[in-house]
Write a protein that holds these residues in place. Structure first.
Motif, PDB file in Angstrom:
ATOM      1  N   LYS A   1       7.646   6.270  -3.159  1.00 29.84           N
ATOM      2  CA  LYS A   1       6.279   5.759  -3.077  1.00 29.84           C
ATOM      3  C   LYS A   1       5.888   5.474  -1.634  1.00 29.84           C
ATOM      4  O   LYS A   1       6.726   5.186  -0.797  1.00 29.84           O
ATOM      5  CB  LYS A   1       6.137   4.476  -3.893  1.00 29.84           C
ATOM      6  N   ARG A   2       4.573   5.562  -1.390  1.00 28.55           N
ATOM      7  CA  ARG A   2       4.044   5.281  -0.062  1.00 28.55           C
ATOM      8  C   ARG A   2       3.107   4.085  -0.148  1.00 28.55           C
ATOM      9  O   ARG A   2       2.657   3.709  -1.220  1.00 28.55           O
ATOM     10  CB  ARG A   2       3.292   6.509   0.451  1.00 28.55           C
ATOM     11  N   VAL A   3       2.795   3.523   1.001  1.00 31.58           N
ATOM     12  CA  VAL A   3       1.892   2.375   1.079  1.00 31.58           C
ATOM     13  C   VAL A   3       0.511   2.871   1.459  1.00 31.58           C
ATOM     14  O   VAL A   3       0.366   3.768   2.294  1.00 31.58           O
ATOM     15  CB  VAL A   3       2.398   1.352   2.124  1.00 31.58           C
ATOM     16  N   ARG A   4      -0.507   2.288   0.834  1.00 26.83           N
ATOM     17  CA  ARG A   4      -1.896   2.628   1.145  1.00 26.83           C
ATOM     18  C   ARG A   4      -2.655   1.321   1.356  1.00 26.83           C
ATOM     19  O   ARG A   4      -2.541   0.396   0.564  1.00 26.83           O
ATOM     20  CB  ARG A   4      -2.512   3.411  -0.003  1.00 26.83           C
TER      21      ARG A   4
ATOM     22  N   SER B   1       4.242   2.042   8.869  1.00 27.51           N
ATOM     23  CA  SER B   1       5.515   2.298   9.546  1.00 27.51           C
ATOM     24  C   SER B   1       6.681   1.535   8.923  1.00 27.51           C
ATOM     25  O   SER B   1       7.836   1.831   9.231  1.00 27.51           O
ATOM     26  CB  SER B   1       5.410   1.957  11.030  1.00 27.51           C
ATOM     27  N   VAL B   2       6.392   0.583   8.055  1.00 31.74           N
ATOM     28  CA  VAL B   2       7.452  -0.171   7.396  1.00 31.74           C
ATOM     29  C   VAL B   2       8.083   0.706   6.322  1.00 31.74           C
ATOM     30  O   VAL B   2       7.396   1.309   5.507  1.00 31.74           O
ATOM     31  CB  VAL B   2       6.893  -1.475   6.767  1.00 31.74           C
ATOM     32  N   ARG B   3       9.395   0.758   6.358  1.00 31.96           N
ATOM     33  CA  ARG B   3      10.126   1.626   5.428  1.00 31.96           C
ATOM     34  C   ARG B   3      10.080   1.053   4.011  1.00 31.96           C
ATOM     35  O   ARG B   3      10.278  -0.128   3.785  1.00 31.96           O
ATOM     36  CB  ARG B   3      11.574   1.756   5.867  1.00 31.96           C
TER      37      ARG B   3
ATOM     38  N   TYR C   1       2.010   2.120  -3.350  1.00 30.50           N
ATOM     39  CA  TYR C   1       1.821   0.676  -3.370  1.00 30.50           C
ATOM     40  C   TYR C   1       0.494   0.497  -2.651  1.00 30.50           C
ATOM     41  O   TYR C   1       0.395   0.713  -1.454  1.00 30.50           O
ATOM     42  CB  TYR C   1       2.922  -0.060  -2.603  1.00 30.50           C
ATOM     43  N   GLU C   2      -0.536   0.148  -3.392  1.00 25.69           N
ATOM     44  CA  GLU C   2      -1.875   0.097  -2.833  1.00 25.69           C
ATOM     45  C   GLU C   2      -2.288  -1.349  -2.586  1.00 25.69           C
ATOM     46  O   GLU C   2      -2.154  -2.194  -3.464  1.00 25.69           O
ATOM     47  CB  GLU C   2      -2.847   0.758  -3.820  1.00 25.69           C
ATOM     48  N   PHE C   3      -2.788  -1.620  -1.393  1.00 17.99           N
ATOM     49  CA  PHE C   3      -3.245  -2.950  -1.021  1.00 17.99           C
ATOM     50  C   PHE C   3      -4.719  -2.891  -0.674  1.00 17.99           C
ATOM     51  O   PHE C   3      -5.129  -2.115   0.188  1.00 17.99           O
ATOM     52  CB  PHE C   3      -2.429  -3.487   0.165  1.00 17.99           C
ATOM     53  N   GLN C   4      -5.514  -3.702  -1.367  1.00 13.85           N
ATOM     54  CA  GLN C   4      -6.949  -3.798  -1.118  1.00 13.85           C
ATOM     55  C   GLN C   4      -7.162  -5.041  -0.265  1.00 13.85           C
ATOM     56  O   GLN C   4      -6.816  -6.142  -0.678  1.00 13.85           O
ATOM     57  CB  GLN C   4      -7.713  -3.969  -2.435  1.00 13.85           C
ATOM     58  N   LEU C   5      -7.703  -4.866   0.909  1.00 16.98           N
ATOM     59  CA  LEU C   5      -7.986  -5.980   1.814  1.00 16.98           C
ATOM     60  C   LEU C   5      -9.469  -6.288   1.748  1.00 16.98           C
ATOM     61  O   LEU C   5     -10.305  -5.428   2.031  1.00 16.98           O
ATOM     62  CB  LEU C   5      -7.586  -5.612   3.251  1.00 16.98           C
ATOM     63  N   TYR C   6      -9.797  -7.518   1.359  1.00 17.67           N
ATOM     64  CA  TYR C   6     -11.185  -7.972   1.300  1.00 17.67           C
ATOM     65  C   TYR C   6     -11.386  -9.004   2.399  1.00 17.67           C
ATOM     66  O   TYR C   6     -10.592  -9.936   2.529  1.00 17.67           O
ATOM     67  CB  TYR C   6     -11.489  -8.626  -0.052  1.00 17.67           C
TER      68      TYR C   6
END
Length: 82
Positions: free
Chosen positions: A71-74, A64-66, A33-38
């Motif tokens: 899938k992992r968070v990026r 750290s959120v389960r 789960y990819e999050f792009q922060l602008y």
């Protein structure tokens, strides 16, 4: 699933001078789960911090959120120029 956009926004808004310029885009791949922060280009240094310590702290909290499943968070921090 946890609202990662709200979590990231809650962490980042107090750090920046231009909170109206914050934009978070979500993209799901088969592994992440990819999050792009602008953020505003003037605020990039505030979000990254000296030697990347602030960015690392933000990523530590977000990662750290389960998440259910494999899938992992990026989190990717961009300067808003794109």
């Amino acid at each position: 699933m946890t609202d990662f956009k709200a979590l990231i926004n809650t962490i980042v808004v107090p750090l920046v001078e231009h909170p109206e310029a914050i934009r978070i885009e979500e993209n799901e791949t088969d592994r992440f789960y990819e999050f792009q922060l602008y953020v505003d280009p003037k605020d990039v240094g505030r979000v990254i911090g000296k030697q990347g310590h602030v960015a690392q702290a933000i990523r530590t909290i977000v990662y750290s959120v389960r998440v259910q499943g494999s899938k992992r968070v990026r989190l990717i921090i961009n300067d808003g120029t794109k």
